[in-house]
Design a protein around this motif. Structure first.
Motif, PDB file in Angstrom:
ATOM      1  N   ILE A   1      -0.514   7.367  -5.332  1.00  0.00           N
ATOM      2  CA  ILE A   1      -1.692   8.123  -5.776  1.00  0.00           C
ATOM      3  C   ILE A   1      -1.950   9.282  -4.823  1.00  0.00           C
ATOM      4  CG2 ILE A   1      -4.198   7.999  -6.080  1.00  0.00           C
ATOM      5  CD1 ILE A   1      -3.842   5.157  -7.099  1.00  0.00           C
ATOM      6  N   ASN A   2      -1.868   9.027  -3.518  1.00  0.00           N
ATOM      7  CA  ASN A   2      -2.072  10.099  -2.550  1.00  0.00           C
ATOM      8  C   ASN A   2      -1.053  11.217  -2.717  1.00  0.00           C
ATOM      9  OD1 ASN A   2      -4.218   8.772  -1.418  1.00  0.00           O
ATOM     10  ND2 ASN A   2      -3.098   7.979   0.339  1.00  0.00           N
ATOM     11  N   ALA A   3       0.137  10.860  -3.212  1.00  0.00           N
ATOM     12  CA  ALA A   3       1.196  11.861  -3.387  1.00  0.00           C
ATOM     13  C   ALA A   3       1.075  12.614  -4.704  1.00  0.00           C
ATOM     14  CB  ALA A   3       2.562  11.174  -3.317  1.00  0.00           C
ATOM     15  N   PHE A   4       0.041  12.321  -5.490  1.00  0.00           N
ATOM     16  CA  PHE A   4      -0.079  12.983  -6.790  1.00  0.00           C
ATOM     17  C   PHE A   4      -0.241  14.493  -6.644  1.00  0.00           C
ATOM     18  CE2 PHE A   4      -2.651  14.686 -10.295  1.00  0.00           C
ATOM     19  CZ  PHE A   4      -1.782  14.428 -11.348  1.00  0.00           C
ATOM     20  N   GLY A   5      -0.749  14.958  -5.508  1.00  0.00           N
ATOM     21  CA  GLY A   5      -0.912  16.399  -5.314  1.00  0.00           C
ATOM     22  C   GLY A   5       0.382  17.159  -5.550  1.00  0.00           C
TER      23      GLY A   5
ATOM     24  N   GLY B   1       2.329   8.976   1.929  1.00  0.00           N
ATOM     25  CA  GLY B   1       1.839  10.319   1.663  1.00  0.00           C
ATOM     26  C   GLY B   1       2.605  11.385   2.427  1.00  0.00           C
ATOM     27  N   ILE B   2       3.328  10.973   3.464  1.00  0.00           N
ATOM     28  CA  ILE B   2       4.248  11.891   4.153  1.00  0.00           C
ATOM     29  C   ILE B   2       5.589  11.895   3.436  1.00  0.00           C
ATOM     30  CG2 ILE B   2       5.393  12.433   6.331  1.00  0.00           C
ATOM     31  CD1 ILE B   2       3.250  10.708   7.714  1.00  0.00           C
TER      32      ILE B   2
ATOM     33  N   TYR C   1       0.828  -1.204   0.000  1.00  0.00           N
ATOM     34  CA  TYR C   1       0.000   0.000   0.000  1.00  0.00           C
ATOM     35  C   TYR C   1       0.865   1.258   0.000  1.00  0.00           C
ATOM     36  CZ  TYR C   1      -4.827  -1.585   0.357  1.00  0.00           C
ATOM     37  OH  TYR C   1      -6.071  -2.072   0.064  1.00  0.00           O
ATOM     38  N   PHE C   2       2.013   1.199   0.670  1.00  0.00           N
ATOM     39  CA  PHE C   2       2.961   2.312   0.663  1.00  0.00           C
ATOM     40  C   PHE C   2       3.335   2.676  -0.769  1.00  0.00           C
ATOM     41  CE2 PHE C   2       7.237   4.052   0.626  1.00  0.00           C
ATOM     42  CZ  PHE C   2       7.255   4.929   1.696  1.00  0.00           C
ATOM     43  N   CYS C   3       3.480   1.662  -1.620  1.00  0.00           N
ATOM     44  CA  CYS C   3       3.951   1.879  -2.985  1.00  0.00           C
ATOM     45  C   CYS C   3       2.835   2.103  -3.995  1.00  0.00           C
ATOM     46  CB  CYS C   3       4.778   0.674  -3.448  1.00  0.00           C
ATOM     47  SG  CYS C   3       6.224   0.334  -2.441  1.00  0.00           S
TER      48      CYS C   3
ATOM     49  N   LEU D   1       1.178  20.643   3.444  1.00  0.00           N
ATOM     50  CA  LEU D   1      -0.236  20.405   3.729  1.00  0.00           C
ATOM     51  C   LEU D   1      -0.660  18.988   3.347  1.00  0.00           C
ATOM     52  CD1 LEU D   1      -1.880  23.801   2.707  1.00  0.00           C
ATOM     53  CD2 LEU D   1      -1.724  22.825   5.012  1.00  0.00           C
ATOM     54  N   LEU D   2      -0.238  18.521   2.178  1.00  0.00           N
ATOM     55  CA  LEU D   2      -0.570  17.158   1.767  1.00  0.00           C
ATOM     56  C   LEU D   2       0.062  16.146   2.703  1.00  0.00           C
ATOM     57  CD1 LEU D   2      -1.809  15.116  -0.165  1.00  0.00           C
ATOM     58  CD2 LEU D   2       0.187  15.393  -1.647  1.00  0.00           C
ATOM     59  N   ALA D   3       1.297  16.424   3.121  1.00  0.00           N
ATOM     60  CA  ALA D   3       1.963  15.521   4.061  1.00  0.00           C
ATOM     61  C   ALA D   3       1.224  15.476   5.398  1.00  0.00           C
ATOM     62  CB  ALA D   3       3.413  15.968   4.277  1.00  0.00           C
ATOM     63  N   ILE D   4       0.665  16.626   5.822  1.00  0.00           N
ATOM     64  CA  ILE D   4      -0.085  16.671   7.082  1.00  0.00           C
ATOM     65  C   ILE D   4      -1.345  15.805   6.969  1.00  0.00           C
ATOM     66  CG2 ILE D   4      -1.471  18.153   8.583  1.00  0.00           C
ATOM     67  CD1 ILE D   4       0.557  20.403   7.992  1.00  0.00           C
ATOM     68  N   ILE D   5      -2.082  15.953   5.849  1.00  0.00           N
ATOM     69  CA  ILE D   5      -3.289  15.132   5.657  1.00  0.00           C
ATOM     70  C   ILE D   5      -2.936  13.654   5.723  1.00  0.00           C
ATOM     71  CG2 ILE D   5      -5.027  14.409   3.970  1.00  0.00           C
ATOM     72  CD1 ILE D   5      -5.338  17.197   3.057  1.00  0.00           C
ATOM     73  N   CYS D   6      -1.894  13.265   5.011  1.00  0.00           N
ATOM     74  CA  CYS D   6      -1.514  11.852   4.959  1.00  0.00           C
ATOM     75  C   CYS D   6      -1.001  11.354   6.306  1.00  0.00           C
ATOM     76  CB  CYS D   6      -0.451  11.639   3.876  1.00  0.00           C
ATOM     77  SG  CYS D   6      -1.059  11.905   2.197  1.00  0.00           S
TER      78      CYS D   6
END
Length: 437
Positions: free
Chosen positions: A59-63, A184-185, A52-54, A287-292
């Protein structure tokens, strides 16, 4: 002597009574209760965490990719077309679920995990040599090839948990799905720091190296508890359309489909929103890292609640809370402090959506149909994922507050609509208000 030995082997191999006994033993083993723990079970959870990390984690890191593509690498294309890369990632990953499940049942993770990992790494290498301002190359490498390959390890990593856990399934799956929160972090911060220093190509190659190491470990740690089953002899047996005769499943699928329209929008757009409102700053990258980061807790802790108070009850509360937070926080203020507060709260509230969907389907499905029904659920969700973020991008016609407000309203309203259909599904299970469903 040789003739007698051969005769004995042939007769036993052809003995129909023995063959029936073997089939009964295999069936009994398949339906036996999972151990709900043990060394092999938790080692498998760790391997699935890395998968799931990969996969979902990228996908979560696409931002972060979205910001770089919009401002630099693909700046000659409209924002909606660029955001379609992220949406197509989810679409391809989810669409293949209906077919990967039966392959996992037939072959197990021994072949699917390493082959999937090799192609995922190859896709990242291909992404690293794509050219700027040629968006079709990013579509093929990042959206289609990468996620098409990732599906063949993503779904086995979900299904393996059902082999080892029953009573604590939501809790264990929460640890697995938390892998996407951890990446995502790692990936957004790493990408934002490496891009200015080593460029796009080598930044993606560093990601590929990390993915390769994770898949090697996952290959040797993910194990199954139940025996394999033969492949279905018909496509109609793979796609269990009869599931929609069950109103519980139908209402739940509609609710999950609507949730897909909203849940990824903050992940894809919050960095771009912050940059548009406050200009380029270190906060936008975080911000994206905080959400993740917060979503890690949102994917693990609600699993404990869901196993005790009900999976349907938990996903209703989390989806409704996500919609309320979007409208009450993200919509009302664009200040940096408000963005951070929203990122923290939304990360926690949205986490259970990813964790509990498979568990809710398992709750209302016969054990022999769980894999097929989860597969068809995700196949349906793929269309919502494909449409959700690009429709949101249509609202962002310019980088001003009014455009983003339209996106935020759309996100919050669809989240609340999804929670409404989850309520309808829950009432079909049990109309008692305080029942643990």
């Amino acid at each position: 002597m040789t003739t007698e030995g051969t005769s004995t082997v042939d007769s036993s191999a052809e003995d129909p009574t023995r063959r029936v006994d073997i089939e009964k033993t295999t069936t009994a083993t398949y339906f036996q209760e999972p151990p709900d723990g043990g060394f092999d079970a938790w080692v498998s959870v760790f391997g699935c965490f890395l998968v799931y990390f990969c996969t979902l984690g990228l996908i979560n890191a696409f931002g972060e990719f979205n910001v770089f593509y919009t401002n630099d690498y693909l700046s000659n294309y409209p924002a909606t077309l660029i955001s379609m890369i992220g949406a197509l990632q989810v679409f391809v990953l989810y669409l293949l679920g209906a077919w990967v499940g039966p392959l996992f049942d037939a072959f197990g993770p021994r072949y699917l995990i390493p082959l999937s990992g090799l192609v995922v790494v190859f896709a990242l290498c291909m992404l690293s040599i794509t050219q700027p301002h040629h968006i079709w190359q990013q579509y093929l490498a990042q959206a289609v090839l990468l996620n098409g390959a990732a599906a063949f390890s993503f779904y086995p990593s979900m299904a393996v948990i059902g082999h080892w856990f029953k009573r604590r399934a939501a809790y264990a799956l929460g640890f697995v799905v938390a892998g996407s929160g951890v990446s995502g972090i790692v990936f957004p911060i790493m990408i934002s720091k490496l891009l200015p220093k080593i460029g796009f190509a080598w930044t993606v190659r560093v990601c590929a190296l990390i993915v390769l190491v994770c898949y090697i470990i996952a290959t040797f740690t993910i194990k199954t508890y139940r025996p394999t089953k033969p492949l279905p002899d018909s496509v109609f047996k793979i796609l269990d359309f009869s599931a929609f005769r069950d109103l519980r499943f139908t209402f739940f699928t509609v609710g999950a489909w609507l949730s897909m329209f909203s849940v990824f929008n903050p992940y894809f757009y919050i960095a771009e929103y912050s940059t548009a409102m406050q200009g380029p700053s270190g906060l936008s990258a975080y911000l994206l890292a905080i959400i993740c980061a917060v979503s890690i807790f949102g994917r693990i802790l609600p699993g404990l609640v869901a196993d005790k108070w009900g999976r349907f009850n938990t996903i209703i509360v989390s989806t409704a809370a996500s919609g309320i937070l979007v409208l009450a926080l993200w919509y009302t203020s664009a200040s940096p402090a408000n963005n951070v507060a929203f990122a923290v709260l939304y990360g926690f509230a949205s986490g259970p959506i990813f964790t509990l969907m498979p568990g809710c389907v398992a709750t209302i499905s016969p054990i022999e149909k769980i894999g097929a029904r989860i597969g068809i659920l995700f196949a349906v969700l793929s269309t919502g994922a494909l449409a959700g973020s690009p429709i949101g991008g249509i609202f962002v016609k310019s980088k001003d507050r009014e455009s983003f407000d339209h996106l935020i309203l759309y996100t919050g309203i669809t989240a609340l609509a999804g929670s409404f259909f989850f309520v309808l599904a829950r009432l079909q299970c049990d109309k008692k208000l305080f029942a643990a469903v």
